[in-house]
Design a protein around this motif. Structure first.
Motif, PDB file in Angstrom:
ATOM      1  N   LEU A 808       0.810  -1.213   0.000  1.00  0.00           N
ATOM      2  CA  LEU A 808       0.000   0.000   0.000  1.00  0.00           C
ATOM      3  C   LEU A 808       0.844   1.263   0.000  1.00  0.00           C
ATOM      4  CD1 LEU A 808      -2.627  -1.181   2.649  1.00  0.00           C
ATOM      5  CD2 LEU A 808      -2.816  -1.307   0.169  1.00  0.00           C
ATOM      6  N   GLY A 811       0.158   3.777  -2.715  1.00  0.00           N
ATOM      7  CA  GLY A 811      -1.190   4.327  -2.821  1.00  0.00           C
ATOM      8  C   GLY A 811      -2.212   3.400  -3.423  1.00  0.00           C
ATOM      9  N   PRO A 813      -5.278   1.112  -3.616  1.00  0.00           N
ATOM     10  CA  PRO A 813      -6.409   0.951  -2.694  1.00  0.00           C
ATOM     11  C   PRO A 813      -6.609  -0.500  -2.302  1.00  0.00           C
ATOM     12  CG  PRO A 813      -7.203   1.255  -4.931  1.00  0.00           C
ATOM     13  CD  PRO A 813      -5.714   1.438  -4.981  1.00  0.00           C
ATOM     14  N   ARG A 841      -2.403   4.217   7.922  1.00  0.00           N
ATOM     15  CA  ARG A 841      -2.234   4.257   6.467  1.00  0.00           C
ATOM     16  C   ARG A 841      -3.072   3.168   5.802  1.00  0.00           C
ATOM     17  NH1 ARG A 841       2.984   4.356   6.244  1.00  0.00           N
ATOM     18  NH2 ARG A 841       3.351   2.118   5.938  1.00  0.00           N
ATOM     19  N   SER A 845      -6.501   3.446   3.135  1.00  0.00           N
ATOM     20  CA  SER A 845      -6.496   2.823   1.806  1.00  0.00           C
ATOM     21  C   SER A 845      -7.772   2.040   1.512  1.00  0.00           C
ATOM     22  CB  SER A 845      -5.290   1.884   1.684  1.00  0.00           C
ATOM     23  OG  SER A 845      -5.503   0.689   2.418  1.00  0.00           O
TER      24      SER A 845
END
Length: 980
Positions: A808, A811, A813, A841, A845
């Motif tokens: 992740l 970025g 998802p 984080r 996501s």
């Protein structure tokens, strides 16, 4: 002395139980539920009595009188001044005495018992084009008895007045057992009618002796609620005893029946929202709108409303409702008002004709009594000066002085309320936990009392005086008139047995504060409680008692979820507020004395479905699902747990082990051995055991990947990590297969995470042909959390974070198909792993299936389905994830209609646990099942949650499907596609 007290308690309990046909309880749980109302105050009663009828009330009063025990009448407990709390016997009218005795449309009157819910009366009257005029924001749960006790008002008071304006006749019982039928007018002697001789002669003598004071001692303003309304007994005011007793806060008599006036409702309503630069400008303008005969003139400022949609640009707003015989007439009246307002300071306006749009805006206003308890920076704010009122044309100057006084005392708050009537609501950031803070609260209260009086106002403009303001009544009325109040109280209640400490001879406004017995320091807990600075006591304090969770009018078509167990049982202990009250008393340790081992709290939480509805629907964001998990963790720490915790609480482990044996286990589930297994596992005997997938989703995935690709890294922006949740993997693999198909059709590249951490950061994405069966699966921890096994939940979550974090970082998802698992990853995971920044984080996501498509494939056109829909938005999606993207996706696919709210009632392990079946079915019957039954035959039944689909299937209704399945069915078959 202790022995004597226990003997007296036993005798009181024995005699009440013998005399009263309704429920009589001295149990700790029942007493704990009524220690507080919606105020800052707390008093512990001896017992709670739920009378069946007026004869029961008389019997309870007789026994209490003989024992010298005070009595407090109580409705829904939404009073904000403390008058619904007491140390004696609490009479709870919400259980039985809630009947509409009669309704006469021609005379426009209704006869009601004190426990009737306002919305129930409004619904009954609405069939005749009538309503009850006063409508406080708690209209969905407040009782007529409580409204009469407090002389409640509401937003439509500029049109229809206060409750006192709507009362025609009251039937009461005094503490001494005298029966009173109070109305308007006098008998031959000039005394009020309907009174026994002692009271009749005493009331006349008191009024005759104080004529001059009664004529000059009351300010003239529409929202004068404080004190006893003895001026209503003046001859020129019609000697209106019913009006004089309205607002007496249960200190003079116990209401058993009331005849009330109904008013005609306009055929159409339009809401004009007027924008102003700031609240002072809105306050100055409010009274100038009254000549236009509005139905409401409600004010709110930006610091309360925030960035709510649908409001014109401004710093403050007036919500002005206009009625008419037709939509056109109402709209024309609204436009005329807007033109006049523009000439007098309004900077912009919006006219809302759509009923749904009006309801959305009114909800902001109605929730304000809760939302205002948290300021923009998250700090706590409290009632205490919730509803003082001044003459409407003095509101602007008063509000400026009020703001200056806040600044002088270093306090903050957000005023809002009934600007057209000069009545201001506010929650202020009092520090009610420390001695210096409480002194400031007291000093400010005295200064504000002086300010209100200086502007010709009333200490209370809606909610009564109670303990919050009664001490200050001499400032408003002077000692002489307050002395007359004391004489009136002594006449009606010479033994001072009814609600003592209210209105006359009051307790100090800084005594009996609800926070005094709470722990002075943080309580060691497992969750992080980020919105409460890690303080469990602060989290529990969130519940201020406005009782939106007691809403009984939610039905098909509603979007609300909270509180399904209360709507199923009608019991306060099964409401969000009731559970919060018990947790408060657990922390206080006075009534609930066993701490985390409390059976009372355990039993109340047992019927909490962990639907998370309160997290979004409660105006102050009480999160009972988290509190339940916290409590269960401590309650069973080091102890044997219920069987269901071992069976369903550890479901991911069992399903992983059972996967290779699925065909055999499915066959056994259809034999008598299933009955034995359910008994051993704590599973409801009424529940069939769901079939296991003969090929799990992950096995299908790895088999498919083996034939299509080797090792790949999630390197491009169209890659999504698809989460193989336990339910999809082992019980509904068809949902996972459908999702893969749709995501790929949209041009996205779904990849499943590995079952172990990557060895090299940025290394190749491992894609073994099949996962190793001995390796435990990844898990969101949901079932461990819902059963309070937080140590185990934390372990599986840490492993999940270890595996997913490298994937992740760029970025990508994390697409989660099961809403309950998505909600656990979004909220529970970072709150349980508050010490790990990777957890936050990961939570950020998380995307639902529809959110991933909307964000990453905005131009993709889904297949046209062109069918109506029915079903239910998953409760966790409603509470945590939101469904905006789902609604957009459905619209693009031609799936028309809306989904209902509520909870399906299965709610993960809840509906499968022994003893929960009836409540589970009742929850389903609240909204889901009626919506499905009423849908057309061709409607697509949408249910993204495994629990929702299972509930529909097991209760014999139509089959529900995940949105991914519906869209996948609409796609054309691709050459070589493994349909799975």
């Amino acid at each position: 002395m202790a022995d004597r007290t226990e003997t007296e308690k036993r005798n009181l309990a024995k005699e009440l139980a013998a005399a009263v046909r309704g429920e009589v309880s001295f149990a700790a749980a029942d007493r704990a539920l009524v220690t507080m109302d919606a105020s800052n105050y707390r008093r512990v009663p001896r017992a709670v009595v739920a009378p069946l009828d007026a004869e029961d009330v008389a019997a309870a009063l007789r026994v209490c009188r003989e024992h010298g025990v005070p009595v407090v009448p109580r409705g829904a407990g939404t009073s904000i001044a403390g008058q619904a709390t007491g140390v004696g016997v609490v009479l709870d009218f919400t259980r039985h005495m809630r009947r509409i005795v009669s309704l006469d449309p021609a005379a426009r009157t209704a006869v009601v018992q004190p426990g009737v819910i306002l919305d129930d009366l409004r619904a009954a009257a609405g069939t005749h084009g009538l309503t009850f005029g006063p409508d406080p924001s708690t209209h969905s749960r407040c009782t007529l008895g409580g409204m009469i006790g407090n002389n409640s008002c509401g937003s439509h008071s500029v049109a229809w007045g206060t409750t006192a304006d709507s009362v025609r006749e009251l039937e009461l019982l005094t503490y001494g057992g005298e029966r009173v039928r109070a109305g308007r007018g006098t008998g031959p002697t000039g005394a009020p009618t309907g009174l026994p001789p002692r009271l009749r002669d005493g009331v006349k003598a008191l009024v005759d002796a104080e004529l001059a004071l009664l004529r000059t001692g009351y300010p003239d303003l529409p929202r004068r609620i404080s004190g006893y309304a003895l001026d209503a007994l003046l001859p020129e005011n019609g000697t209106d005893l019913a009006r004089a007793l309205t607002g007496s806060e249960g200190t003079l008599g116990v209401l058993t029946e009331a005849t009330v006036r109904l008013v005609e409702t306009p055929a159409a309503r339009v809401l004009a929202v007027l924008a102003y630069p700031d609240e002072s400008a809105a306050a100055e303008a409010a009274h100038t709108l009254l000549p236009h005969r509005p139905m409401t003139v409600e004010g709110m400022a930006a610091d309360l409303v925030g960035d709510a949609a649908g409001l014109p640009k401004g710093g403050a707003w007036l919500f002005v409702e206009m009625g008419g015989a037709s939509p056109g007439e109402a709209a024309a009246r609204a436009e005329a008002l807007c033109r006049a307002a523009a000439a007098d300071g309004s900077t912009d306006h919006t006219v809302v004709t759509d009923p749904a749009g009006q309801r959305a805006l009114w909800r902001i206003r109605e929730d304000a009594s809760g939302t205002a308890t948290r300021l923009s920076d998250g700090s706590e704010a409290w009632p205490g000066w919730e509803d003082c009122a001044v003459p409407p044309d003095r509101l602007g100057p008063y509000l400026r002085d009020f703001r200056a006084l806040l600044t002088q005392h270093g306090l903050r708050g957000t005023p809002y309320g009934h600007f057209g009537d000069g009545c201001i609501h506010i929650r202020i950031d009092f520090d009610l936990l420390t001695a210096p803070g409480i002194r400031r609260f007291r000093d400010f209260s005295h200064d504000l009392g002086d300010l209100v009086v200086a502007h010709g106002g009333s200490l209370s403009g809606e909610h009564g005086d109670g303990q919050a303001r009664a001490e200050l009544l001499p400032k408003m009325y002077g000692p002489e008139l307050v002395g007359v109040f004391e004489q009136f109280k002594a006449l009606w209640d010479p033994a001072a047995g009814l609600n003592p400490g209210m209105l006359v001879h009051p307790a100090r406004l800084d005594e009996n504060l609800r926070f005094a017995p709470l722990p002075k320091g943080p309580v060691p807990v497992e969750f992080g409680y980020p919105h409460d600075n890690g303080d469990f006591s602060a989290a529990v304090r969130r519940c201020v008692g406005v009782a939106k969770c007691r809403n009984t009018t939610t039905g098909p078509g509603s979007a609300d979820v909270m509180c399904p167990s209360f709507r199923a049982t009608g019991e306060e202990q099964h409401s969000t507020r009731g559970r919060a009250r018990l947790l408060h008393e657990m922390l206080a340790g006075e009534v609930i004395t066993d701490g985390w081992q409390s059976p009372e709290v355990r039993d109340a939480l047992d019927l909490c479905l962990s639907c998370k509805g309160c997290r979004s629907d409660c105006p102050v964001g009480v999160d009972m699902a988290t509190y339940k998990a916290e409590f269960l963790h401590h309650h069973y720490e080091g102890r044997l747990r219920p069987a269901a915790h071992y069976s369903m609480g550890r479901l991911p482990q069992w399903l992983h082990t059972a996967a290779p044996l699925a065909p055999a286990l499915n066959a056994l589930a259809r034999t008598p051995l299933a009955t034995v297994a359910k008994r051993l596992g704590g599973i409801a005997p009424e529940r069939p055991i769901p079939a296991l997938a003969t090929e799990t989703f992950t096995r299908w995935w790895w088999r498919r990947r083996k034939t299509t690709a080797g090792n790949e890294a999630p390197s491009d922006a169209r890659t999504v990590i698809l989460w193989p949740d336990t339910f999809t993997n082992h019980l509904s693999p068809e949902v996972g297969r459908a999702a893969v198909r749709v995501l790929e059709a949209a041009g996205l590249r779904p990849l499943l995470p590995p079952t172990a951490p990557l060895r090299q950061p940025g290394g190749a994405f491992p894609q073994p042909a099949l996962p190793r069966l001995h390796r435990p699966p990844l898990c969101c921890g949901l079932t461990y959390i819902s059963t309070g096994q937080l140590d185990q939940a934390r372990r599986v979550m840490r492993r999940t974070v270890d595996v997913l974090s490298p994937l992740l970082q760029d970025g990508h998802p994390l697409v989660v198909l099961e809403p309950s698992c998505a909600a656990a990853l979004r909220t529970d995971l970072p709150e349980l792993l508050a010490d790990d920044p990777r957890a936050a984080r990961l939570a950020r996501s998380v995307r639902t299936f529809a959110q991933a498509l909307e964000e990453l494939a905005p131009d993709w056109q889904p297949p046209r389905i062109d069918r109506p829909i029915a079903g239910q938005t998953h409760c966790h999606q409603h509470a945590v994830l939101g469904d905006t993207a789902d609604r957009h996706l459905r619209a693009r696919a031609g799936l028309t209609g809306t989904l209902t709210g509520g909870c399906c009632g299965l709610a993960g392990n809840f509906g499968f646990e022994r003893g929960h079946y009836d409540v589970s079915v009742s929850c389903a019957e609240d909204q889901l099942l009626p919506a499905v039954r009423e849908s057309p035959e061709e409607a697509e039944i949408l249910a993204d949650g495994f629990s929702c689909r299972t509930q529909l299937e097991q209760l014999g209704e139509r089959r529900g499907r995940h949105l991914a399945e519906v869209l996948a069915e609409g796609l054309r078959e691709e050459p070589g596609e493994d349909g799975g």
